[in-house]
Design a protein around this motif. Structure first.
Motif, PDB file in Angstrom:
ATOM      1  N   UNK A  80     -76.861  46.474 -14.508  1.00 41.41           N
ATOM      2  CA  UNK A  80     -76.900  46.955 -15.886  1.00 41.41           C
ATOM      3  C   UNK A  80     -76.839  48.475 -15.829  1.00 41.41           C
ATOM      4  N   UNK A  81     -75.942  49.060 -16.602  1.00 42.47           N
ATOM      5  CA  UNK A  81     -75.767  50.498 -16.614  1.00 42.47           C
ATOM      6  C   UNK A  81     -76.019  51.029 -18.025  1.00 42.47           C
ATOM      7  N   UNK A  82     -76.878  52.043 -18.130  1.00 38.82           N
ATOM      8  CA  UNK A  82     -77.140  52.725 -19.387  1.00 38.82           C
ATOM      9  C   UNK A  82     -76.259  53.968 -19.432  1.00 38.82           C
ATOM     10  N   UNK A  83     -75.435  54.077 -20.462  1.00 36.19           N
ATOM     11  CA  UNK A  83     -74.459  55.167 -20.562  1.00 36.19           C
ATOM     12  C   UNK A  83     -74.658  55.940 -21.859  1.00 36.19           C
ATOM     13  N   UNK A  84     -74.172  57.176 -21.855  1.00 34.92           N
ATOM     14  CA  UNK A  84     -74.250  57.984 -23.063  1.00 34.92           C
ATOM     15  C   UNK A  84     -73.224  59.096 -23.035  1.00 34.92           C
ATOM     16  N   UNK A  85     -73.050  59.751 -24.170  1.00 36.37           N
ATOM     17  CA  UNK A  85     -72.145  60.900 -24.231  1.00 36.37           C
ATOM     18  C   UNK A  85     -72.632  61.870 -25.291  1.00 36.37           C
ATOM     19  N   UNK A  86     -72.344  63.145 -25.050  1.00 35.96           N
ATOM     20  CA  UNK A  86     -72.645  64.180 -26.031  1.00 35.96           C
ATOM     21  C   UNK A  86     -71.562  65.242 -25.977  1.00 35.96           C
ATOM     22  N   UNK A  87     -71.126  65.695 -27.141  1.00 38.59           N
ATOM     23  CA  UNK A  87     -70.132  66.754 -27.227  1.00 38.59           C
ATOM     24  C   UNK A  87     -70.844  68.063 -27.547  1.00 38.59           C
ATOM     25  N   UNK A 136     -70.082  65.691 -22.119  1.00 39.53           N
ATOM     26  CA  UNK A 136     -70.928  65.276 -21.006  1.00 39.53           C
ATOM     27  C   UNK A 136     -71.231  63.789 -21.138  1.00 39.53           C
ATOM     28  N   UNK A 137     -71.075  63.045 -20.033  1.00 33.50           N
ATOM     29  CA  UNK A 137     -71.300  61.604 -20.043  1.00 33.50           C
ATOM     30  C   UNK A 137     -72.209  61.225 -18.868  1.00 33.50           C
ATOM     31  N   UNK A 138     -73.527  61.187 -19.088  1.00 34.61           N
ATOM     32  CA  UNK A 138     -74.441  60.728 -18.045  1.00 34.61           C
ATOM     33  C   UNK A 138     -74.573  59.208 -18.058  1.00 34.61           C
ATOM     34  N   UNK A 139     -74.944  58.647 -16.917  1.00 35.25           N
ATOM     35  CA  UNK A 139     -75.210  57.213 -16.837  1.00 35.25           C
ATOM     36  C   UNK A 139     -76.196  56.950 -15.714  1.00 35.25           C
ATOM     37  N   UNK A 140     -76.892  55.823 -15.818  1.00 33.82           N
ATOM     38  CA  UNK A 140     -77.795  55.392 -14.749  1.00 33.82           C
ATOM     39  C   UNK A 140     -77.676  53.883 -14.619  1.00 33.82           C
ATOM     40  N   UNK A 172     -70.655  63.062 -15.715  1.00 33.62           N
ATOM     41  CA  UNK A 172     -69.262  63.491 -15.825  1.00 33.62           C
ATOM     42  C   UNK A 172     -69.169  64.565 -16.901  1.00 33.62           C
ATOM     43  N   UNK A 173     -68.553  65.684 -16.542  1.00 34.83           N
ATOM     44  CA  UNK A 173     -68.410  66.815 -17.465  1.00 34.83           C
ATOM     45  C   UNK A 173     -66.932  67.153 -17.593  1.00 34.83           C
ATOM     46  N   UNK A 174     -66.448  67.247 -18.831  1.00 37.88           N
ATOM     47  CA  UNK A 174     -65.053  67.609 -19.082  1.00 37.88           C
ATOM     48  C   UNK A 174     -64.996  68.827 -19.993  1.00 37.88           C
ATOM     49  N   UNK A 175     -64.257  69.837 -19.572  1.00 35.50           N
ATOM     50  CA  UNK A 175     -64.052  71.038 -20.382  1.00 35.50           C
ATOM     51  C   UNK A 175     -63.030  70.735 -21.472  1.00 35.50           C
ATOM     52  N   UNK A 176     -63.463  70.765 -22.722  1.00 37.50           N
ATOM     53  CA  UNK A 176     -62.580  70.460 -23.854  1.00 37.50           C
ATOM     54  C   UNK A 176     -61.967  71.706 -24.482  1.00 37.50           C
ATOM     55  N   UNK A 219     -62.170  67.954 -15.320  1.00 35.73           N
ATOM     56  CA  UNK A 219     -63.323  67.058 -15.360  1.00 35.73           C
ATOM     57  C   UNK A 219     -63.921  66.924 -13.959  1.00 35.73           C
ATOM     58  N   UNK A 220     -65.247  66.906 -13.872  1.00 33.71           N
ATOM     59  CA  UNK A 220     -65.937  66.684 -12.609  1.00 33.71           C
ATOM     60  C   UNK A 220     -67.009  65.622 -12.790  1.00 33.71           C
ATOM     61  N   UNK A 221     -67.233  64.816 -11.733  1.00 36.08           N
ATOM     62  CA  UNK A 221     -68.254  63.785 -11.752  1.00 36.08           C
ATOM     63  C   UNK A 221     -69.191  63.977 -10.563  1.00 36.08           C
ATOM     64  N   UNK A 222     -70.486  63.798 -10.809  1.00 33.61           N
ATOM     65  CA  UNK A 222     -71.514  63.949  -9.791  1.00 33.61           C
ATOM     66  C   UNK A 222     -72.336  62.657  -9.722  1.00 33.61           C
TER      67      UNK A 222
END
Length: 337
Positions: free
Chosen positions: A131-138, A149-153, A167-171, A327-330
């Motif tokens: 189960x993965x909890x995901x989110x996003x914020x602009x 920004x899109x964090x998940x756990x 995941x961070x994407x420069x818009x 975009x970069x993902x960590x």
């Protein structure tokens, strides 16, 4: 049920609501008395509490009846613009435009704007084994930066660890600075031994003293002995000397390993671990603190630079930059062995 479940704020009530359950997992939505929305995710090994709309903070983490979170002063999460006003969590996302303790000439808040960000969306990805909890914020500022920004756990079946991503994407149409740390606040393991697959000599004691650190004579003497090589700190056996905090930095990890592995093990056999790619996180911090109110053994905090503020990273050359549309993902894997 396998698939994606979109979450809305009105799903979260004061009375806990079970949203999903099977033979391995249970997902429960609830709201703290403070008004903060929370998701409790349980598997056969333990449970995790995530704040989906407040920076996707990981508030609690327990595996095999062992609490992985630092001792702190908060009975529940609080509404806050910066992390210091709700510092009772297991982990948070530090950054993204600036990170760490601001220097004298920095203008950003402690640990940056992402730590307590008001998230726009939250959802669950459910498979047979996870189960993965995901989110996003602009994030967007007039005449300023603009990013997504899109964090998940993710929690896996029958496992006592979690996998986090950011995941961070420069818009924007301009280059964007990037500083990121996955800031874990691990429990203090008395007499715990800290090890890693990079040389001990890589770690150096922090020499700057942030505003929140109030040195004592005994603390200054201990720090000086570490600098002179008269003392080492690989075992948590001198708790009386870890107040205020003791902080170490390790730089340019990619010269030693492609994948960094850090552990702390107590004499009773309890072991915590963290692994990450040094291509993504080329720096690490070790943060130790012990007093009546707060006790933490953060044996490693993976980061893209030292957490000494924006200007320090810029001066050292460790500040990352995202070109327009880049975009970069960590990713970090952490938990109990």
């Amino acid at each position: 049920m396998i698939g994606t479940i979109e979450l809305r704020r009105d799903f979260f009530k004061e009375q806990a609501t079970v949203l999903f359950t099977n033979n391995e997992f249970a997902v429960t939505l609830f709201r703290y008395p403070s008004g903060i929305e929370a998701i409790e995710l349980t598997n056969s090994r333990g449970n995790m509490v995530v704040l989906p709309y407040q920076g996707q903070i990981i508030w609690d983490l327990v595996f095999d009846n062992v609490d992985l979170k630092m001792k702190n002063m908060f009975s529940q999460p609080k509404h806050a613009a910066e992390i210091v006003d709700t510092y009772g969590c297991f982990a948070f996302h530090s950054g993204l435009l600036s990170n760490g303790c601001p220097g004298p000439e920095d203008t950003h808040v402690l640990h940056g704007e992402m730590a307590c960000a008001n998230m726009d969306k939250a959802w669950l990805n459910i498979t047979e084994n996870s189960v993965e909890i995901c989110g996003s914020t602009e994030y967007v500022k007039g005449f300023g930066h603009h990013y997504l920004a899109k964090p998940s756990v993710l929690m896996k079946a029958e496992q006592s660890y979690i996998e986090t991503k950011m995941t961070v994407k420069n818009l924007s149409g301009n280059e964007m600075p990037l500083q990121y740390m996955f800031h874990t606040n691990y429990a203090y393991l008395a007499n715990g031994v800290m090890t890693q697959n990079i040389p001990d000599s890589t770690f150096s004691l922090r020499e700057s003293i942030p505003d929140h650190v109030k040195p004592t004579k005994k603390w200054l003497e201990f720090n000086e002995k570490i600098k002179q090589g008269q003392e080492t700190l690989h075992t948590l056996e001198r708790s009386d000397l870890y107040d205020p905090e003791i902080v170490f930095f390790a730089d340019r990890l990619n010269q030693y390993q492609q994948n960094a592995e850090f552990e702390i093990t107590s004499p009773e056999g309890t072991a915590f671990f963290t692994t990450f790619s040094t291509e993504e996180f080329n720096y690490a911090t070790r943060w130790l603190l012990y007093n009546e109110d707060q006790q933490v053994g953060a044996f490693v905090l993976p980061a893209t630079c030292r957490p000494e503020g924006f200007l320090a990273a810029e001066k050292s050359g460790s500040l990352l930059n995202l070109s327009p549309g880049e975009e970069k993902t960590f990713k970090v894997i952490t938990g109990k062995k």
